[in-house]
Design a protein around this motif. Structure first.
Motif, PDB file in Angstrom:
ATOM      1  N   ALA A  40      -6.438  12.511  -1.246  1.00  0.00           N
ATOM      2  CA  ALA A  40      -7.254  11.827  -2.234  1.00  0.00           C
ATOM      3  C   ALA A  40      -6.693  10.439  -2.512  1.00  0.00           C
ATOM      4  CB  ALA A  40      -7.307  12.644  -3.526  1.00  0.00           C
ATOM      5  N   TYR A  41      -7.539   9.585  -3.068  1.00  0.00           N
ATOM      6  CA  TYR A  41      -7.150   8.196  -3.322  1.00  0.00           C
ATOM      7  C   TYR A  41      -5.877   8.119  -4.155  1.00  0.00           C
ATOM      8  CZ  TYR A  41      -7.396   3.378  -4.977  1.00  0.00           C
ATOM      9  OH  TYR A  41      -7.096   2.071  -5.276  1.00  0.00           O
ATOM     10  N   ASN A  42      -5.780   8.945  -5.193  1.00  0.00           N
ATOM     11  CA  ASN A  42      -4.609   8.894  -6.067  1.00  0.00           C
ATOM     12  C   ASN A  42      -3.314   9.196  -5.320  1.00  0.00           C
ATOM     13  OD1 ASN A  42      -6.349   8.352  -8.145  1.00  0.00           O
ATOM     14  ND2 ASN A  42      -6.169  10.356  -9.134  1.00  0.00           N
ATOM     15  N   THR A  43      -3.377  10.130  -4.373  1.00  0.00           N
ATOM     16  CA  THR A  43      -2.199  10.466  -3.587  1.00  0.00           C
ATOM     17  C   THR A  43      -1.898   9.394  -2.558  1.00  0.00           C
ATOM     18  OG1 THR A  43      -2.694  12.815  -3.877  1.00  0.00           O
ATOM     19  CG2 THR A  43      -1.152  12.228  -2.133  1.00  0.00           C
ATOM     20  N   LEU A  44      -2.942   8.872  -1.927  1.00  0.00           N
ATOM     21  CA  LEU A  44      -2.746   7.813  -0.935  1.00  0.00           C
ATOM     22  C   LEU A  44      -2.087   6.591  -1.558  1.00  0.00           C
ATOM     23  CD1 LEU A  44      -6.142   8.017   0.990  1.00  0.00           C
ATOM     24  CD2 LEU A  44      -3.934   8.935   1.695  1.00  0.00           C
ATOM     25  N   ALA A  45      -2.400   6.344  -2.820  1.00  0.00           N
ATOM     26  CA  ALA A  45      -1.824   5.188  -3.499  1.00  0.00           C
ATOM     27  C   ALA A  45      -0.308   5.311  -3.664  1.00  0.00           C
ATOM     28  CB  ALA A  45      -2.484   5.008  -4.861  1.00  0.00           C
ATOM     29  N   LYS A  46       0.217   6.530  -3.513  1.00  0.00           N
ATOM     30  CA  LYS A  46       1.653   6.757  -3.683  1.00  0.00           C
ATOM     31  C   LYS A  46       2.404   6.838  -2.360  1.00  0.00           C
ATOM     32  CE  LYS A  46       0.708   9.424  -7.885  1.00  0.00           C
ATOM     33  NZ  LYS A  46       0.809  10.763  -8.531  1.00  0.00           N
ATOM     34  N   LEU A  47       1.691   6.727  -1.244  1.00  0.00           N
ATOM     35  CA  LEU A  47       2.341   6.830   0.062  1.00  0.00           C
ATOM     36  C   LEU A  47       3.180   5.590   0.353  1.00  0.00           C
ATOM     37  CD1 LEU A  47      -0.465   8.366   2.308  1.00  0.00           C
ATOM     38  CD2 LEU A  47       1.593   9.497   1.433  1.00  0.00           C
ATOM     39  N   PRO A  48       4.202   5.730   1.199  1.00  0.00           N
ATOM     40  CA  PRO A  48       5.028   4.563   1.547  1.00  0.00           C
ATOM     41  C   PRO A  48       4.217   3.523   2.298  1.00  0.00           C
ATOM     42  CG  PRO A  48       5.552   6.453   2.940  1.00  0.00           C
ATOM     43  CD  PRO A  48       4.665   6.960   1.854  1.00  0.00           C
ATOM     44  N   THR A  49       4.492   2.263   2.042  1.00  0.00           N
ATOM     45  CA  THR A  49       3.782   1.183   2.733  1.00  0.00           C
ATOM     46  C   THR A  49       4.662   0.520   3.789  1.00  0.00           C
ATOM     47  OG1 THR A  49       4.388  -0.332   0.937  1.00  0.00           O
ATOM     48  CG2 THR A  49       2.208   0.698   0.829  1.00  0.00           C
ATOM     49  N   ASP A  50       5.796   1.150   4.115  1.00  0.00           N
ATOM     50  CA  ASP A  50       6.561   0.676   5.271  1.00  0.00           C
ATOM     51  C   ASP A  50       6.173   1.543   6.459  1.00  0.00           C
ATOM     52  OD1 ASP A  50       9.145   2.679   5.931  1.00  0.00           O
ATOM     53  OD2 ASP A  50       8.342   2.828   3.883  1.00  0.00           O
ATOM     54  N   PRO A  51       5.921   0.941   7.621  1.00  0.00           N
ATOM     55  CA  PRO A  51       5.395   1.691   8.770  1.00  0.00           C
ATOM     56  C   PRO A  51       6.249   2.871   9.196  1.00  0.00           C
ATOM     57  CG  PRO A  51       5.176  -0.668   9.127  1.00  0.00           C
ATOM     58  CD  PRO A  51       6.004  -0.504   7.890  1.00  0.00           C
ATOM     59  N   ASP A  52       7.569   2.711   9.237  1.00  0.00           N
ATOM     60  CA  ASP A  52       8.426   3.806   9.701  1.00  0.00           C
ATOM     61  C   ASP A  52       8.368   4.998   8.755  1.00  0.00           C
ATOM     62  OD1 ASP A  52       9.254   2.420  11.956  1.00  0.00           O
ATOM     63  OD2 ASP A  52      10.963   1.506  10.924  1.00  0.00           O
ATOM     64  N   GLY A  53       8.382   4.733   7.449  1.00  0.00           N
ATOM     65  CA  GLY A  53       8.316   5.817   6.484  1.00  0.00           C
ATOM     66  C   GLY A  53       6.991   6.547   6.525  1.00  0.00           C
ATOM     67  N   LEU A  54       5.894   5.789   6.674  1.00  0.00           N
ATOM     68  CA  LEU A  54       4.577   6.410   6.724  1.00  0.00           C
ATOM     69  C   LEU A  54       4.383   7.183   8.019  1.00  0.00           C
ATOM     70  CD1 LEU A  54       1.862   6.903   5.438  1.00  0.00           C
ATOM     71  CD2 LEU A  54       1.077   4.699   6.324  1.00  0.00           C
ATOM     72  N   LEU A  55       4.866   6.638   9.130  1.00  0.00           N
ATOM     73  CA  LEU A  55       4.749   7.337  10.408  1.00  0.00           C
ATOM     74  C   LEU A  55       5.497   8.667  10.361  1.00  0.00           C
ATOM     75  CD1 LEU A  55       3.824   7.371  13.364  1.00  0.00           C
ATOM     76  CD2 LEU A  55       5.947   6.186  13.946  1.00  0.00           C
TER      77      LEU A  55
END
Length: 366
Positions: free
Chosen positions: A211-226
């Motif tokens: 959900a949008y609320n959870t996506l907003a808390k995801l890391p925005t550095d590529p390695d962490g998100l990958l």
């Protein structure tokens, strides 16, 4: 957010222009209308309520599909699309007509296309330009009580059996509308020919991790998100689907039928560039016939290539499609031939609205 207004747009950079300089190809004769389609890719469950063998509208019972289950791949919990999918805890409950009043979609010859040339070396450069263009684009903030609205045009291809004779057919291009609350607990789907005019409820007993609320808390550095995406892929994917393909498909679904926070979108493209096997494609056509360039990945197991299609000038995402690019050894007579479009989509509108079933114009759908 360009550093300087005088700097050229990423789509105008020389490296990008080399890739975009491919002549647009016309669609095969007699197939223009059928090449206007949308993504419901790899739907491997029930497609129709009417499954009576031998009736003209009944597809092969062994190959039934569900229009709400867009993929066999269970999308990563942190990156699955906010769609009418039943994955990640969605419960589909009848709404409106409950499906009883839906009119079956017409079908026609299988959608086909020219297979664009893949360039492995060009993928990283193209995704970098797309990421920069996305960073230059603002997006809305979704508040509690509002809904993410995504409208698209879609179609898919499947084997259809009538009187023991199986042919490959494609749906007519048709509209799809999805509403999703930012916490993932409330939603609505209207898809002509599949849900009835009023649509169905998308209900979840727990918050959607995509959900949008959870996506907003995801890391925005590529390695962490990958790393996060691969962790969730390993927990949720169909084990028959290659790990890298599952990750690529999950990101594509999130980009195409969701509305991720603006600061997350550039990172998603940077993450895609890190997935092995990702290529650039010189020419691809979305469901409404718009030509663009594509970022793609081939699933070697089924011979299908997942393509994200972007406008050649602005690098804005136009839609997605899945194309059969290789024959699969040992496949049956109902297998798709190379050049067949398995599924396709075109995004027509994305917005944040103040009520469920409300459109950006303020009117009420269904």
């Amino acid at each position: 957010m360009n550093a300087s207004p005088s700097q050229p747009h990423p789509a105008e950079w020389p490296e990008t222009q080399e890739l975009l300089a491919t002549e647009e190809r016309g669609l095969p004769a007699g197939r223009h209308d059928f090449h206007k389609e949308h993504l419901m890719a790899r739907i491997h469950d029930d497609l129709r309520t009417d499954t009576t063998p031998g009736t003209p509208s009944a597809p092969a019972p062994a190959r039934q599909r569900n229009p709400f289950l867009r993929r066999t791949i269970l999308l990563p919990a942190a990156a699955c699309a906010v769609t009418g999918a039943a994955v990640a805890g969605f419960a589909l409950t009848g709404g409106g007509d409950g499906g009883d009043g839906k009119t079956p979609l017409a079908t026609g010859p299988a959608l086909t296309t020219h297979i664009g040339t893949a360039d492995a070396k060009g993928a990283s450069q193209l995704l970098n330009r797309i990421s920069l263009a996305a960073a230059d684009t603002s997006g809305p903030t979704v508040r509690d009580g509002q809904y993410i609205y995504v409208a698209s045009k879609v179609a898919s291809t499947f084997p259809k059996t009538v009187d023991d004779k199986t042919t490959i057919v494609s749906q007519e291009l048709h509209p799809r509308q999805v509403w999703q609350s930012p916490d993932g607990k409330d939603g609505w789907l209207i898809e002509r020919g599949e849900t009835g005019d009023k649509g169905i409820t998308l209900a979840s007993s727990v918050p959607m991790s995509a959900a949008y609320n959870t996506l907003a808390k995801l890391p925005t550095d590529p390695d962490g998100l990958l790393k996060k995406i691969y962790q969730d892929v390993d927990k949720n994917r169909d084990k028959e689907v290659p790990r890298d393909q599952a990750a690529f498909v999950a990101i594509g679904d999130l980009l195409s039928e969701s509305y991720p926070p603006a600061e997350l979108v550039p990172t998603l493209y940077k993450v895609a560039a890190k997935i092995p096997g990702v290529v650039a494609v010189d020419d691809a056509v979305d469901a409404t016939g718009r030509h663009g360039v594509a970022v793609a990945r081939l699933n070697e197991q089924d011979g299908q290539r997942e393509e994200w299609i972007f406008d050649k000038k602005t690098l804005a995402l136009l839609g997605e499609r899945t194309v059969q690019v290789k024959a699969v050894p040992g496949a049956g007579d109902d297998a798709l031939k190379p050049g067949t479009i398995a599924s396709t989509s075109a995004i027509t509108q994305r917005a944040v609205v103040d009520g469920i079933k409300q459109t950006p114009s303020g009117s009420q759908a269904g």
